[in-house]
Design a protein around this motif. Sequence first.
Motif, PDB file in Angstrom:
ATOM      1  N   PRO A 184       0.837  -1.195   0.000  1.00 57.31           N
ATOM      2  CA  PRO A 184       0.000   0.000   0.000  1.00 57.31           C
ATOM      3  C   PRO A 184       0.882   1.260   0.000  1.00 57.31           C
ATOM      4  O   PRO A 184       2.018   1.162   0.470  1.00 57.31           O
ATOM      5  CB  PRO A 184      -0.806  -0.096   1.300  1.00 57.31           C
ATOM      6  N   PRO A 185       0.413   2.408  -0.441  1.00 55.65           N
ATOM      7  CA  PRO A 185      -0.956   2.629  -0.940  1.00 55.65           C
ATOM      8  C   PRO A 185      -1.168   2.038  -2.352  1.00 55.65           C
ATOM      9  O   PRO A 185      -0.263   2.094  -3.175  1.00 55.65           O
ATOM     10  CB  PRO A 185      -1.064   4.163  -0.980  1.00 55.65           C
ATOM     11  N   ARG A 187      -3.979   1.895  -5.622  1.00 52.99           N
ATOM     12  CA  ARG A 187      -5.205   2.363  -6.301  1.00 52.99           C
ATOM     13  C   ARG A 187      -5.201   1.753  -7.691  1.00 52.99           C
ATOM     14  O   ARG A 187      -4.402   2.138  -8.539  1.00 52.99           O
ATOM     15  CB  ARG A 187      -5.203   3.890  -6.439  1.00 52.99           C
ATOM     16  N   VAL A 214      -8.779   0.105  -3.525  1.00 52.61           N
ATOM     17  CA  VAL A 214      -7.968   1.168  -2.925  1.00 52.61           C
ATOM     18  C   VAL A 214      -7.517   0.682  -1.558  1.00 52.61           C
ATOM     19  O   VAL A 214      -8.352   0.315  -0.725  1.00 52.61           O
ATOM     20  CB  VAL A 214      -8.784   2.480  -2.758  1.00 52.61           C
ATOM     21  N   ASP A 216      -5.226   1.857   1.681  1.00 48.76           N
ATOM     22  CA  ASP A 216      -4.459   2.975   2.262  1.00 48.76           C
ATOM     23  C   ASP A 216      -4.794   3.078   3.755  1.00 48.76           C
ATOM     24  O   ASP A 216      -5.587   2.292   4.263  1.00 48.76           O
ATOM     25  CB  ASP A 216      -4.809   4.286   1.524  1.00 48.76           C
ATOM     26  N   ARG A 217      -4.248   4.069   4.421  1.00 55.21           N
ATOM     27  CA  ARG A 217      -4.617   4.272   5.831  1.00 55.21           C
ATOM     28  C   ARG A 217      -5.976   4.971   5.873  1.00 55.21           C
ATOM     29  O   ARG A 217      -6.268   5.826   5.031  1.00 55.21           O
ATOM     30  CB  ARG A 217      -3.568   5.137   6.522  1.00 55.21           C
ATOM     31  N   ILE A 219      -9.126   4.230   5.187  1.00 54.67           N
ATOM     32  CA  ILE A 219     -10.144   4.156   4.145  1.00 54.67           C
ATOM     33  C   ILE A 219     -11.470   3.748   4.781  1.00 54.67           C
ATOM     34  O   ILE A 219     -11.531   2.771   5.528  1.00 54.67           O
ATOM     35  CB  ILE A 219      -9.750   3.122   3.059  1.00 54.67           C
ATOM     36  N   ASP A 223     -15.277   7.146   1.879  1.00 50.00           N
ATOM     37  CA  ASP A 223     -14.404   7.250   0.697  1.00 50.00           C
ATOM     38  C   ASP A 223     -15.031   6.509  -0.476  1.00 50.00           C
ATOM     39  O   ASP A 223     -14.997   6.975  -1.611  1.00 50.00           O
ATOM     40  CB  ASP A 223     -13.028   6.657   1.008  1.00 50.00           C
ATOM     41  N   TYR A 302      -3.796  -0.639   7.867  1.00 49.48           N
ATOM     42  CA  TYR A 302      -4.429  -0.291   6.590  1.00 49.48           C
ATOM     43  C   TYR A 302      -5.874  -0.766   6.525  1.00 49.48           C
ATOM     44  O   TYR A 302      -6.253  -1.757   7.150  1.00 49.48           O
ATOM     45  CB  TYR A 302      -3.667  -0.937   5.430  1.00 49.48           C
ATOM     46  N   ALA A 304      -9.177  -0.956   3.313  1.00 53.33           N
ATOM     47  CA  ALA A 304      -9.307  -0.926   1.847  1.00 53.33           C
ATOM     48  C   ALA A 304     -10.764  -0.876   1.430  1.00 53.33           C
ATOM     49  O   ALA A 304     -11.651  -1.351   2.150  1.00 53.33           O
ATOM     50  CB  ALA A 304      -8.642  -2.164   1.248  1.00 53.33           C
TER      51      ALA A 304
END
Length: 339
Positions: A184-185, A187, A214, A216-217, A219, A223, A302, A304
Amino acid sequence: MEDLIGKILNTAKSEISSAASLKSLNDVRVGFLGRNGEFTAVMKNLRGVPPEERPLAGKRVNDAKDIIERLISERERALADEELRQKIAAETLDVTLPGKRTEYGSLHPVTLIINEISDIFTGLGFDVADGPEIETDKYNFEMLNIPKDHPARDMQDTFYITDDIILRTQTSSMQIRTMLAQKPPIRVINPGKVYRADFDSSHSPMFHQIEGLVVDRNITLCDLLGLLGEFAKKLISKDAQVRFRPSYFPFTEPSVEADVTCSECGGRGCQLCKHTGWMEILGAGIVNPKVLENCGIDSGEYSALAFGMGIERIALARFGISDMRVIFENDKRFLRNYR
Ligand code: PHE
């Protein structure tokens, strides 16, 4: 002697003027002037002419030869001109003739939609990646939190190659492949073919999905809603909206079905959206922490979001096609309409 020369001259004249090609003219030349030609014979005859008449007779023969040579070269020029004229005439290009139409190929309606959606997501910073259609049970099911005896497998009529190898039933297998390969990250979207044993006017055993992921931290579902809302505006119209309905997928928690404003009626209700104003095109959710852990991603650090949509559904709506099956018959008369 005089008679003989006159006679030869006359036949030569008529043969020369009637020679229709350079080749037959050459035959005439050989016939009169060649080593075994008529004039050679006449020359031999000169020996029988009385000596005092010989110079005059010789001159007559030479004059006649000159005439024949001149006639031949005149005729030669005329024939050469004529041949050239015919050749040019045969090669003329009539620029007023209608041209031969070249048939142009065009992109398939499914490809057009995939390209359009890929453009939207690359504009939002996503990568586009492809993956295998022949997939392992492990990536298509097990690592997505769908173990062998899980009832969710019944939702997807799978084509098995062996017990462990299948035709992928969903592009979600690409979530696993991506998370095993990248840190990660992340996309990414993954357009591609998927397979299910199902066939009627709204199902094809082979169809297309686009998966989105996606990682990431921090999420959250917000989002997801924001991202899909942005997507709907770009795909349908600036007033288009997204709504979530609760749903269930083993690999997302919570899971939603995401509907977008009907592209046909703009939400007022029509035949296409069965008078609901919405098109059901997406399954989505927050990726189940178990799936992240399966791929070696720390679910404490994380989170997602993931979504998957069917392309044909969107193509049918966009192009006003009512039967899914015609999309794959590839009848050129049908395809021509979607340039
Ligand atoms: N793979 C699901 C399907 O084929 C769709 C989906 C993708 C759902 C990603 C949630 C997240 O129905």
